[in-house]
Design a protein around this motif. Structure first.
Motif, PDB file in Angstrom:
ATOM      1  N   PRO A 185      12.109 118.099 -52.384  1.00  0.00           N
ATOM      2  CA  PRO A 185      12.202 118.105 -53.740  1.00  0.00           C
ATOM      3  C   PRO A 185      12.371 119.418 -54.175  1.00  0.00           C
ATOM      4  O   PRO A 185      13.656 118.804 -55.700  1.00  0.00           O
ATOM      5  CB  PRO A 185      10.792 117.748 -53.694  1.00  0.00           C
ATOM      6  N   GLU A 186      13.388 120.244 -53.292  1.00  0.00           N
ATOM      7  CA  GLU A 186      14.238 120.987 -53.962  1.00  0.00           C
ATOM      8  C   GLU A 186      15.515 121.026 -54.379  1.00  0.00           C
ATOM      9  O   GLU A 186      15.934 121.203 -54.899  1.00  0.00           O
ATOM     10  CB  GLU A 186      13.370 122.884 -53.604  1.00  0.00           C
ATOM     11  N   THR A 187      16.000 119.973 -53.263  1.00  0.00           N
ATOM     12  CA  THR A 187      17.367 119.741 -54.037  1.00  0.00           C
ATOM     13  C   THR A 187      17.245 118.540 -54.951  1.00  0.00           C
ATOM     14  O   THR A 187      18.099 118.636 -55.845  1.00  0.00           O
ATOM     15  CB  THR A 187      17.278 119.269 -52.539  1.00  0.00           C
ATOM     16  N   MET A 188      16.323 117.578 -55.087  1.00  0.00           N
ATOM     17  CA  MET A 188      16.128 116.342 -57.035  1.00  0.00           C
ATOM     18  C   MET A 188      16.223 117.585 -57.623  1.00  0.00           C
ATOM     19  O   MET A 188      17.215 116.968 -58.405  1.00  0.00           O
ATOM     20  CB  MET A 188      15.681 115.661 -55.715  1.00  0.00           C
ATOM     21  N   ARG A 189      15.434 118.266 -57.577  1.00  0.00           N
ATOM     22  CA  ARG A 189      15.011 119.166 -58.683  1.00  0.00           C
ATOM     23  C   ARG A 189      16.658 119.672 -59.550  1.00  0.00           C
ATOM     24  O   ARG A 189      17.056 120.123 -60.560  1.00  0.00           O
ATOM     25  CB  ARG A 189      14.461 120.464 -58.598  1.00  0.00           C
ATOM     26  N   ARG A 190      17.464 120.232 -58.195  1.00  0.00           N
ATOM     27  CA  ARG A 190      18.764 120.494 -58.572  1.00  0.00           C
ATOM     28  C   ARG A 190      19.513 119.418 -59.100  1.00  0.00           C
ATOM     29  O   ARG A 190      20.834 119.474 -59.766  1.00  0.00           O
ATOM     30  CB  ARG A 190      19.596 121.143 -57.355  1.00  0.00           C
ATOM     31  N   PHE A 191      19.395 117.813 -58.771  1.00  0.00           N
ATOM     32  CA  PHE A 191      20.302 117.198 -59.451  1.00  0.00           C
ATOM     33  C   PHE A 191      19.861 117.119 -60.852  1.00  0.00           C
ATOM     34  O   PHE A 191      20.158 116.085 -61.884  1.00  0.00           O
ATOM     35  CB  PHE A 191      19.510 116.201 -58.787  1.00  0.00           C
ATOM     36  N   THR A 193      20.858 118.822 -63.412  1.00  0.00           N
ATOM     37  CA  THR A 193      21.626 119.303 -64.027  1.00  0.00           C
ATOM     38  C   THR A 193      23.480 118.724 -63.477  1.00  0.00           C
ATOM     39  O   THR A 193      24.122 119.083 -64.096  1.00  0.00           O
ATOM     40  CB  THR A 193      21.384 121.170 -64.405  1.00  0.00           C
ATOM     41  N   ASP A 194      22.584 117.700 -62.577  1.00  0.00           N
ATOM     42  CA  ASP A 194      24.052 117.272 -62.203  1.00  0.00           C
ATOM     43  C   ASP A 194      25.116 116.172 -63.228  1.00  0.00           C
ATOM     44  O   ASP A 194      23.993 115.760 -64.375  1.00  0.00           O
ATOM     45  CB  ASP A 194      23.366 116.205 -60.912  1.00  0.00           C
ATOM     46  N   PRO A 195      26.059 116.236 -63.273  1.00  0.00           N
ATOM     47  CA  PRO A 195      26.841 115.405 -64.417  1.00  0.00           C
ATOM     48  C   PRO A 195      26.230 113.970 -64.211  1.00  0.00           C
ATOM     49  O   PRO A 195      27.423 113.585 -64.782  1.00  0.00           O
ATOM     50  CB  PRO A 195      28.612 115.757 -63.686  1.00  0.00           C
ATOM     51  N   ASP A 196      26.564 113.744 -62.969  1.00  0.00           N
ATOM     52  CA  ASP A 196      26.403 111.864 -62.362  1.00  0.00           C
ATOM     53  C   ASP A 196      25.178 111.837 -63.249  1.00  0.00           C
ATOM     54  O   ASP A 196      23.909 112.353 -62.256  1.00  0.00           O
ATOM     55  CB  ASP A 196      26.544 111.839 -61.241  1.00  0.00           C
ATOM     56  N   PRO A 197      25.208 110.872 -64.020  1.00  0.00           N
ATOM     57  CA  PRO A 197      23.675 111.039 -64.539  1.00  0.00           C
ATOM     58  C   PRO A 197      23.105 109.563 -63.343  1.00  0.00           C
ATOM     59  O   PRO A 197      21.627 110.385 -63.437  1.00  0.00           O
ATOM     60  CB  PRO A 197      24.405 109.452 -65.729  1.00  0.00           C
ATOM     61  N   ARG A 198      23.477 109.297 -62.839  1.00  0.00           N
ATOM     62  CA  ARG A 198      21.983 108.715 -61.489  1.00  0.00           C
ATOM     63  C   ARG A 198      21.646 110.306 -60.598  1.00  0.00           C
ATOM     64  O   ARG A 198      20.575 109.340 -60.145  1.00  0.00           O
ATOM     65  CB  ARG A 198      23.480 107.833 -60.428  1.00  0.00           C
ATOM     66  N   MET A 199      22.523 110.454 -60.385  1.00  0.00           N
ATOM     67  CA  MET A 199      21.986 111.778 -59.790  1.00  0.00           C
ATOM     68  C   MET A 199      20.721 112.455 -61.317  1.00  0.00           C
ATOM     69  O   MET A 199      19.884 112.797 -59.711  1.00  0.00           O
ATOM     70  CB  MET A 199      23.000 112.894 -59.373  1.00  0.00           C
ATOM     71  N   GLU A 212       9.140 120.980 -68.500  1.00  0.00           N
ATOM     72  CA  GLU A 212       9.975 120.781 -69.134  1.00  0.00           C
ATOM     73  C   GLU A 212      11.248 120.178 -69.191  1.00  0.00           C
ATOM     74  O   GLU A 212      11.857 120.126 -69.670  1.00  0.00           O
ATOM     75  CB  GLU A 212      10.592 122.351 -69.254  1.00  0.00           C
ATOM     76  N   LEU A 213      11.931 120.007 -67.607  1.00  0.00           N
ATOM     77  CA  LEU A 213      13.245 119.094 -67.151  1.00  0.00           C
ATOM     78  C   LEU A 213      12.514 117.815 -67.418  1.00  0.00           C
ATOM     79  O   LEU A 213      13.110 116.893 -67.561  1.00  0.00           O
ATOM     80  CB  LEU A 213      13.142 119.431 -65.433  1.00  0.00           C
ATOM     81  N   VAL A 214      11.597 117.987 -67.527  1.00  0.00           N
ATOM     82  CA  VAL A 214      11.582 115.984 -67.700  1.00  0.00           C
ATOM     83  C   VAL A 214      11.339 115.881 -68.932  1.00  0.00           C
ATOM     84  O   VAL A 214      12.115 114.955 -69.525  1.00  0.00           O
ATOM     85  CB  VAL A 214      10.249 115.471 -66.863  1.00  0.00           C
ATOM     86  N   GLU A 215      11.327 116.774 -69.947  1.00  0.00           N
ATOM     87  CA  GLU A 215      11.073 116.769 -71.400  1.00  0.00           C
ATOM     88  C   GLU A 215      12.626 116.413 -71.686  1.00  0.00           C
ATOM     89  O   GLU A 215      13.004 115.195 -72.331  1.00  0.00           O
ATOM     90  CB  GLU A 215      10.176 117.467 -72.099  1.00  0.00           C
ATOM     91  N   ARG A 216      13.480 117.421 -71.416  1.00  0.00           N
ATOM     92  CA  ARG A 216      14.856 117.632 -71.301  1.00  0.00           C
ATOM     93  C   ARG A 216      15.104 115.983 -71.124  1.00  0.00           C
ATOM     94  O   ARG A 216      16.402 116.238 -71.199  1.00  0.00           O
ATOM     95  CB  ARG A 216      15.228 118.939 -70.342  1.00  0.00           C
ATOM     96  N   LEU A 217      15.284 115.595 -69.395  1.00  0.00           N
ATOM     97  CA  LEU A 217      16.199 114.810 -69.237  1.00  0.00           C
ATOM     98  C   LEU A 217      15.219 113.162 -70.354  1.00  0.00           C
ATOM     99  O   LEU A 217      15.566 112.797 -69.999  1.00  0.00           O
ATOM    100  CB  LEU A 217      15.390 114.278 -67.982  1.00  0.00           C
ATOM    101  N   ALA A 218      14.341 113.665 -70.886  1.00  0.00           N
ATOM    102  CA  ALA A 218      14.264 112.256 -71.874  1.00  0.00           C
ATOM    103  C   ALA A 218      15.086 112.126 -72.945  1.00  0.00           C
ATOM    104  O   ALA A 218      14.992 111.273 -73.441  1.00  0.00           O
ATOM    105  CB  ALA A 218      12.323 112.180 -72.315  1.00  0.00           C
ATOM    106  N   GLN A 219      15.804 113.213 -73.577  1.00  0.00           N
ATOM    107  CA  GLN A 219      16.278 112.836 -74.464  1.00  0.00           C
ATOM    108  C   GLN A 219      18.019 113.338 -74.132  1.00  0.00           C
ATOM    109  O   GLN A 219      18.621 113.125 -74.431  1.00  0.00           O
ATOM    110  CB  GLN A 219      16.791 114.400 -74.611  1.00  0.00           C
ATOM    111  N   ASP A 220      18.191 112.339 -72.666  1.00  0.00           N
ATOM    112  CA  ASP A 220      20.352 112.542 -71.975  1.00  0.00           C
ATOM    113  C   ASP A 220      20.432 111.029 -72.498  1.00  0.00           C
ATOM    114  O   ASP A 220      19.821 110.307 -73.298  1.00  0.00           O
ATOM    115  CB  ASP A 220      19.722 111.971 -70.629  1.00  0.00           C
TER     116      ASP A 220
END
Length: 275
Positions: A185-191, A193-199, A212-220
């Motif tokens: 999990p700790e590695t997945m969380r770093r993804f 902000t990864d530039p690759d959308p798959r990651m 807060e991270l989920v909400e940010r990614l919901a606006q990707d």
């Protein structure tokens, strides 16, 4: 009574309603309202595992019998409705019933293995839950397609049946690296902000990802990332409501089908659809 939240009008309203019909958390009173929508009614008939005899009959009545194929595909359909559909003149309906990998009353299996339609017998041959003595009757079926289907799916069949087994192997499709990767999990969380959308999408596989991270990614900018965020349990409700109006159909469907969708949002969707 709590006022339903205001929603953006979904771009793909029909698909949102269809996904809502598959939502296991949809209360029965709201399901009954949703059954007035033809597409949602068919989705509920095909996919819901909690249909009662009464609701299943309502679905069939509302569809004037035209939606009978959809409930026939539902392995969890109440037995009474299965018996009703087994009397259908439509071989496609009978074959859908016969081929589900779900236990059927013995008398229905007997009827299916002796059905005049090869389509129905072929479906019965693929049902791995049927009693062996009844499946064995299909080993001498006059239709070679029925015998081949039996040989393919009856893996512990007697030797004479296995000789008929088809030799064509299923084609294997490799998944994307992100789909096959396994990370802590700790590695997945770093993804996140990864530039690759798959990651970035992979980061949302962490069920404990902070809201807060989920909400940010919901606006990707990438729909595949928003789609993963839409079904995440930590997605804040206001952000989820906004995604119901997403231009990407599958993202809007993911929100509507999420078990975490609040009842008030379900009410609001039905209100927008005037149901």
């Amino acid at each position: 009574m709590q006022t339903p939240p205001r929603l953006p009008v979904p771009v793909h309203l029909d698909e949102v309603l269809n996904a809502l019909a598959r939502n296991a958390r949809l209360p029965v009173p709201l399901l009954r309202r949703l059954l007035q929508h033809g597409g949602a009614r068919e989705e509920a008939a095909r996919w819901r595992s909690d249909l009662t005899e009464q609701v299943a009959l309502e679905i069939d009545t509302l569809g004037n019998g035209k939606a009978s194929h959809a409930p026939a595909c539902n392995p969890d359909l109440p037995v009474g409705m299965k018996r009703r559909l087994a009397r259908s003149d439509d071989a496609a309906v009978r074959s859908a019933l016969a081929g589900r990998d779900a236990p059927l009353p013995r008398d229905l299996v007997e009827a299916f293995v002796a059905d005049p339609s090869a389509q129905v017998r072929q479906a019965a041959a693929a049902n791995r839950r049927s009693p062996s003595d009844l499946r064995a009757r299909l080993a001498t079926d006059p239709d070679p397609a029925v015998r081949a289907e039996l040989a393919q799916w009856w893996t512990d069949a007697p030797e004479e049946v296995r000789r008929e087994r088809a030799h064509e192997e299923n084609r294997k499709w490799p998944g994307s690296p992100a789909d096959n990767a396994v990370f802590p999990p700790e590695t997945m969380r770093r993804f996140a902000t990864d530039p690759d959308p798959r990651m970035r999408a992979l980061a949302l596989r962490d069920p404990e990802l902070p809201a807060e991270l989920v909400e940010r990614l919901a606006q990707d900018d990438e729909a595949r990332v928003r789609r993963e965020a839409a079904a995440h349990p930590n997605l804040p409700a206001p952000a989820g409501l906004l995604l119901l109006g997403d231009a990407d159909m599958r993202t809007a469907q993911a929100v509507a089908g999420s078990p975490h969708l609040p009842r008030e949002a379900m009410e609001a969707i039905l209100a927008v659809a005037e149901l």
